[in-house]
Design a protein around this motif. Structure first.
Motif, PDB file in Angstrom:
ATOM      1  N   VAL A 185      29.372 -26.937   8.328  1.00  0.00           N
ATOM      2  CA  VAL A 185      28.940 -28.344   8.371  1.00  0.00           C
ATOM      3  C   VAL A 185      27.663 -28.495   7.553  1.00  0.00           C
ATOM      4  N   MET A 186      27.608 -29.558   6.750  1.00  0.00           N
ATOM      5  CA  MET A 186      26.346 -29.907   6.080  1.00  0.00           C
ATOM      6  C   MET A 186      26.057 -31.382   6.312  1.00  0.00           C
ATOM      7  N   PHE A 187      24.787 -31.701   6.315  1.00  0.00           N
ATOM      8  CA  PHE A 187      24.345 -33.072   6.525  1.00  0.00           C
ATOM      9  C   PHE A 187      23.745 -33.618   5.236  1.00  0.00           C
ATOM     10  N   CYS A 188      23.825 -34.928   5.095  1.00  0.00           N
ATOM     11  CA  CYS A 188      23.163 -35.617   3.985  1.00  0.00           C
ATOM     12  C   CYS A 188      22.628 -36.927   4.555  1.00  0.00           C
ATOM     13  N   GLU A 199      18.532 -28.863  12.420  1.00  0.00           N
ATOM     14  CA  GLU A 199      18.435 -28.231  11.099  1.00  0.00           C
ATOM     15  C   GLU A 199      18.850 -26.767  11.104  1.00  0.00           C
ATOM     16  N   ALA A 200      18.733 -26.108  12.255  1.00  0.00           N
ATOM     17  CA  ALA A 200      19.126 -24.696  12.329  1.00  0.00           C
ATOM     18  C   ALA A 200      20.648 -24.537  12.260  1.00  0.00           C
ATOM     19  N   TYR A 201      21.387 -25.616  12.476  1.00  0.00           N
ATOM     20  CA  TYR A 201      22.843 -25.521  12.565  1.00  0.00           C
ATOM     21  C   TYR A 201      23.575 -26.017  11.322  1.00  0.00           C
ATOM     22  N   ALA A 202      22.911 -26.897  10.552  1.00  0.00           N
ATOM     23  CA  ALA A 202      23.576 -27.470   9.366  1.00  0.00           C
ATOM     24  C   ALA A 202      22.500 -27.812   8.332  1.00  0.00           C
ATOM     25  N   PRO A 203      22.671 -27.347   7.079  1.00  0.00           N
ATOM     26  CA  PRO A 203      21.666 -27.654   6.060  1.00  0.00           C
ATOM     27  C   PRO A 203      21.799 -29.091   5.571  1.00  0.00           C
TER      28      PRO A 203
END
Ligand code: CP
Length: 303
Positions: A185-188, A199-203
């Motif tokens: 998973v990534m976030f934007c 933040e530790a789980y998805a960049p």
């Protein structure tokens, strides 16, 4: 077409739910999707109350359709015309319905922490239909179901979740379950929509990188927060974080677009993309019914 189901009751969140349990619910949803009968009355004689203390279209109606397809008796509670308007608490409201003999409650609330308390204090199974920015487990389950239908498996997929991560219960439930099932998973998001605790789980990645994922999941811009300065303008948000036709052209040929809805057409996603060939947005809504059938059945027949 019998599929084994795990012994469990309510559903408060997906954080901590095992891969086996997630897959068991998705498998049961597939069973219900394939069921040729519109109504299969396995819950005949059971009463389910849908208690929405926050507005909803998709979740409320798809729970109601799911309950009716299973033959349950359905009670729909609307906060706006209830004694909540006289100051009655959520606990007292749910306890009232419980005292009248409901067998399960589907609850949506704004406050965080209350759902866990209800699950502890109310005897009948409680299903979380969305609580604040904490969890929206059945939305994430229908999202997983949609991805699994598309790609055959969740493991190995890259999923970009784009938008207001900070205030999104959909992002959180998806994050927990997708990671458990082996997706990346990534976030934007704009800086003021980051959730530092995640933040530790998805960049966090740029919008140009995010649109290269296998699944591009857009989140609703909460325009009601516009006044608080969270976004400068709808146009500015679209320019920097929207899935525009130009950005969609950079997506991989096999990639799909998702969105939990409701949608702000022309803000987080261009109007032309909402029903385009690679969009699964209305398929997500359709998948919500068998997924919620599986969740309600699990709560009422496996306790
Ligand atoms: N996706 C979703 O939860 O939509 P509603 O708010 O309409 O239920």
């Amino acid at each position: 077409m019998a599929v084994a189901m795990e012994k469990s009751r309510g559903l408060i969140g997906l954080k901590g739910m095992s891969r086996d349990e997630l897959e068991s619910i998705l498998n049961r949803a597939a069973f219900w999707e394939a069921c040729p009968n519109k109504v299969e009355p396995v819950l005949q004689g059971k009463f389910v109350a849908n208690m929405f203390f926050e507005n909803s279209t998709r979740t409320r109606f798809s729970f109601e359709v799911a309950e009716k397809r299973l033959g349950a008796e359905v009670l729909n509670f609307a906060a706006a015309v209830s004694s909540v308007q006289k100051g009655e608490s959520i606990y007292d409201t749910v306890k009232t319905l419980e005292s009248m003999g409901i067998d399960a409650g589907v609850v949506r609330i704004k406050a965080i922490g209350v759902m866990e308390e209800l699950a502890r204090t109310i005897k009948v199974p409680i299903i979380n239909a969305g609580d604040g920015n904490n969890e929206h487990p059945t939305q994430a389950l229908l999202d997983l179901y949609t991805m699994r239908k598309q790609f055959g498996s969740i493991a190995g997929l890259t999923v970009a979740i784009i938008g207001d991560i900070k205030h999104s219960r959909v992002a959180r439930s998806n994050l927990w379950a997708l990671r458990e099932l082996g997706a990346k998973v990534m976030f934007c998001a704009p800086d003021n929509m980051h959730a530092p605790e995640l933040e530790a789980y998805a960049p966090y990645v740029s919008i140009d990188e995010a649109v290269k994922a296998d699944v591009v999941m857009m989140l609703r811009v909460q325009l009601e927060r516009h006044d608080t300065g969270l976004i400068r303008s709808a146009e500015d948000y679209r320019e920097h974080y929207g899935l525009t036709v130009d950005r969609a052209a950079a997506m991989a040929p096999h990639a799909i677009i998702m969105h939990p809805a409701p949608i702000n057409r022309g803000v987080e996603i261009d109007d032309e993309l909402v029903e385009c060939e690679r969009s699964r947005i209305f398929a997500q809504m359709a998948n919500g019914v068998p997924v919620r059938m599986a969740v309600i059945e699990r709560a009422l027949l496996n306790g």
